[in-house]
Design an enzyme around this catalytic site. Structure first.
Site, PDB file in Angstrom:
ATOM      1  N   ASP A  64       0.894  -1.197   0.058  1.00 45.99           N
ATOM      2  CA  ASP A  64       0.064   0.135  -0.142  1.00 45.99           C
ATOM      3  C   ASP A  64       0.861   1.274   0.101  1.00 45.99           C
ATOM      4  O   ASP A  64       1.815   1.324   0.868  1.00 45.99           O
ATOM      5  CB  ASP A  64      -0.876  -0.172   1.246  1.00 45.99           C
ATOM      6  N   HIS A  85      -3.728  13.913   1.272  1.00 45.47           N
ATOM      7  CA  HIS A  85      -4.048  13.033   2.476  1.00 45.47           C
ATOM      8  C   HIS A  85      -2.915  12.951   3.054  1.00 45.47           C
ATOM      9  O   HIS A  85      -2.781  12.977   4.541  1.00 45.47           O
ATOM     10  CB  HIS A  85      -4.228  11.386   1.750  1.00 45.47           C
ATOM     11  N   GLU A  91     -10.357   3.681   4.244  1.00 42.99           N
ATOM     12  CA  GLU A  91      -9.409   4.534   3.216  1.00 42.99           C
ATOM     13  C   GLU A  91      -9.793   4.137   1.852  1.00 42.99           C
ATOM     14  O   GLU A  91      -9.750   2.653   1.401  1.00 42.99           O
ATOM     15  CB  GLU A  91      -7.949   4.364   3.431  1.00 42.99           C
ATOM     16  N   GLU A 127      -9.171   3.883  -1.730  1.00 43.37           N
ATOM     17  CA  GLU A 127      -7.917   3.569  -2.721  1.00 43.37           C
ATOM     18  C   GLU A 127      -8.332   2.871  -4.094  1.00 43.37           C
ATOM     19  O   GLU A 127      -9.446   2.399  -4.200  1.00 43.37           O
ATOM     20  CB  GLU A 127      -6.813   2.749  -1.946  1.00 43.37           C
ATOM     21  N   ASP A 161      -9.198  -0.085   2.567  1.00 48.05           N
ATOM     22  CA  ASP A 161      -8.116  -0.253   3.440  1.00 48.05           C
ATOM     23  C   ASP A 161      -8.607   0.211   4.773  1.00 48.05           C
ATOM     24  O   ASP A 161      -8.124   1.297   5.441  1.00 48.05           O
ATOM     25  CB  ASP A 161      -6.739   0.718   3.045  1.00 48.05           C
ATOM     26  N   ARG A 166      -7.420   3.483  13.774  1.00 50.75           N
ATOM     27  CA  ARG A 166      -6.589   4.781  13.931  1.00 50.75           C
ATOM     28  C   ARG A 166      -5.856   4.870  15.376  1.00 50.75           C
ATOM     29  O   ARG A 166      -4.733   5.308  15.325  1.00 50.75           O
ATOM     30  CB  ARG A 166      -7.277   5.985  13.740  1.00 50.75           C
ATOM     31  N   GLN A 184      -3.227   2.185  15.178  1.00 56.88           N
ATOM     32  CA  GLN A 184      -1.965   2.880  14.166  1.00 56.88           C
ATOM     33  C   GLN A 184      -1.287   3.724  15.007  1.00 56.88           C
ATOM     34  O   GLN A 184      -0.021   3.687  14.695  1.00 56.88           O
ATOM     35  CB  GLN A 184      -2.760   3.114  13.073  1.00 56.88           C
ATOM     36  N   LYS A 188      -3.715  -2.120  10.304  1.00 55.52           N
ATOM     37  CA  LYS A 188      -4.031  -2.199   9.126  1.00 55.52           C
ATOM     38  C   LYS A 188      -4.443  -3.636   8.702  1.00 55.52           C
ATOM     39  O   LYS A 188      -5.403  -3.923   7.855  1.00 55.52           O
ATOM     40  CB  LYS A 188      -3.113  -1.745   8.019  1.00 55.52           C
ATOM     41  N   THR A 199      -8.517  -5.963   4.223  1.00 53.99           N
ATOM     42  CA  THR A 199      -8.350  -5.105   3.201  1.00 53.99           C
ATOM     43  C   THR A 199      -9.458  -5.484   2.249  1.00 53.99           C
ATOM     44  O   THR A 199      -9.284  -6.679   1.623  1.00 53.99           O
ATOM     45  CB  THR A 199      -7.057  -5.127   2.780  1.00 53.99           C
ATOM     46  N   GLU A 258      -9.777  12.023   8.001  1.00 55.43           N
ATOM     47  CA  GLU A 258      -9.691  13.507   7.454  1.00 55.43           C
ATOM     48  C   GLU A 258     -11.083  14.338   7.480  1.00 55.43           C
ATOM     49  O   GLU A 258     -11.032  15.106   7.854  1.00 55.43           O
ATOM     50  CB  GLU A 258      -9.344  13.496   6.220  1.00 55.43           C
TER      51      GLU A 258
HETATM   52 MN    MN Z   1      -3.996   2.648   3.002  1.00 57.51          MN
END
Ligand code: MN
Length: 400
Positions: free
Chosen positions: A116, A123, A189, A191, A223, A227, A230, A243, A247, A348
């Site tokens: 990834d 971002h 996420e 993607e 993904d 948080r 992480q 993570k 996925t 975000e």
């Molecule tokens: Mn990602």
């Protein structure tokens, strides 16, 4: 014109034709191609017509097909088109069509390795400000190389697979010691993922110009990211358990051949990257993603704004001689544009949880149990058509 009528503007017309692995009842996963709201059983049609790759379509993944190489795959795509365009094929093809709603879509590829990236400047800048408010938003290397990490191939799942809320260790800035428990900041996420078809030998590099000779097609990726886990674990080696629990990818792999009309110029790069990253024939793509949370669209991230191109990512991924395998998947990193409504993560959109926003009538920051997220995308196709990507959807289940 096809002998099979589609509604005008269908994103799954003759210029799209994505491949997937489907199963009807009884359980028998095999390769199909989507046309409109139907799936054609390519294994059955190939066998009936004596097409030479019937064995490849009878496999429970696209890997054998992708191993044939891009030239052969382009020829196969022409054959598939002829099945829908040539009225004389109608009698052979029709009995092997299934409604998409009547089949189960499987994980389309056996995922070899999963990488990834972190290629959206908006971002990376937003996350930098949220996670490291006292440091520069972008790491020093960010504009010199496409930053990435190796993810967990074995937990890549197909759209529709439920996601169990992960447990783990976390320590909020307001806490004096770490605790263990279900993630309190579960996120997504949005993607775009690239699937490698043609492998390389250990020690070889792939140039940016050879992107199209190695990449078979494109999927959408969610993904999922915890948080809190992480934030506590990621220094200095990057994402790990925050993570690796799941996925999700879309079930339809859109071949590169379907995306020629979607190619656009990528953003200018300053400073000019090192020569091995020069991309003179870039595959920046004009995909508009749509992130839907419990039925409400909360963001429309623009993939065309990504700073690093997929060709640069592939060149960087192999510059040390790391070999590629058929089924390798690499994802772009969260797609976020400069506007608030273009942010591809809830981290975000809620600015680290400090700015709740309204979703389906409620104030929200991160995911709650029972929430469902779907990511979709459309791209311009040949001759004014639209190319659709199947949605990547997942529902959060309580921790166990
Ligand atoms: Mn990602």
């Amino acid at each position: 014109m096809s002998w099979l009528d589609l509604p005008p503007g269908s994103p799954y017309g003759i210029e799209t034709l994505p491949y997937g692995v489907f199963s009807d009842s009884p359980d028998s996963p095999r390769v199909g191609v989507r046309f409109g709201d139907q799936v054609l059983d390519l294994a059955a049609v190939a066998e009936q017509t004596g097409q030479e790759h019937a064995d490849v379509f009878a496999q429970p993944s696209l890997n054998a097909l992708m191993t044939l190489g891009t030239t052969r795959c382009s020829e196969i795509r022409s054959w598939v088109r002829s099945l829908f365009l040539d009225r004389s094929r109608q009698e052979i093809v029709s009995p092997h069509l299934f409604a998409v709603d009547d089949v189960e879509m499987r994980l389309p590829i056996v995922v070899a390795d999963y990488v990834d990236f972190y290629a959206s400047e908006s971002h990376a800048s937003n996350v930098g400000q949220i996670f490291r408010p006292d440091s520069p938003a972008l790491p020093a290397s960010w504009k010199h190389l496409p930053i990435g990490y190796h993810g967990r191939a074995g937990t890549v799942v197909v759209s529709g697979t439920d996601v169990v809320r992960p447990c783990g260790q976390r320590q909020a800035p307001t806490e004096s010691a770490p605790t263990y428990g279900p993630s309190r900041r579960l996120d997504i996420e949005a993607e775009v993922g690239f699937v490698v078809g043609t492998p390389t030998r250990l020690g070889d590099r792939v140039s940016t110009a050879d992107f199209g000779a190695h990449v078979f097609g494109v999927v959408l990726v969610n993904d999922w990211s915890a948080r809190d886990i992480q934030a506590w674990e990621y220094v200095p080696l990057g994402p790990f358990l925050g993570k690796s629990f799941a996925t999700s990818i879309s079930p339809w792999v859109v071949p590169l051949d379907a995306l020629a009309a979607a190619r656009v110029a990528p953003p200018a790069q300053d400073p000019t990257p090192l020569e091995y990253l020069a991309d003179r024939d870039p595959w920046a793509l004009d995909l508009t993603l749509e992130v839907e949370w419990n039925g409400e669209v909360v963001a429309r991230p623009p993939f065309a704004s990504m700073y690093w191109t997929p060709g640069q990512q592939l060149a960087h991924l192999t510059v040390n001689g790391a070999s590629l395998r058929t089924g390798d998947l690499y994802a772009s990193g969260t797609v976020s544009g400069p506007e608030r409504g273009q942010r591809g993560s809830f981290l975000e959109l809620s600015w680290g949880g400090t700015e709740p926003f309204e979703v389906a009538g409620a104030q929200r920051t991160f995911l709650e149990d029972g929430d469902t997220v779907s990511i979709r995308a459309l791209a311009p196709g040949a001759d004014g058509t639209t190319v659709g990507f199947g949605a990547v959807t997942g529902t959060v289940l309580p921790a166990r």
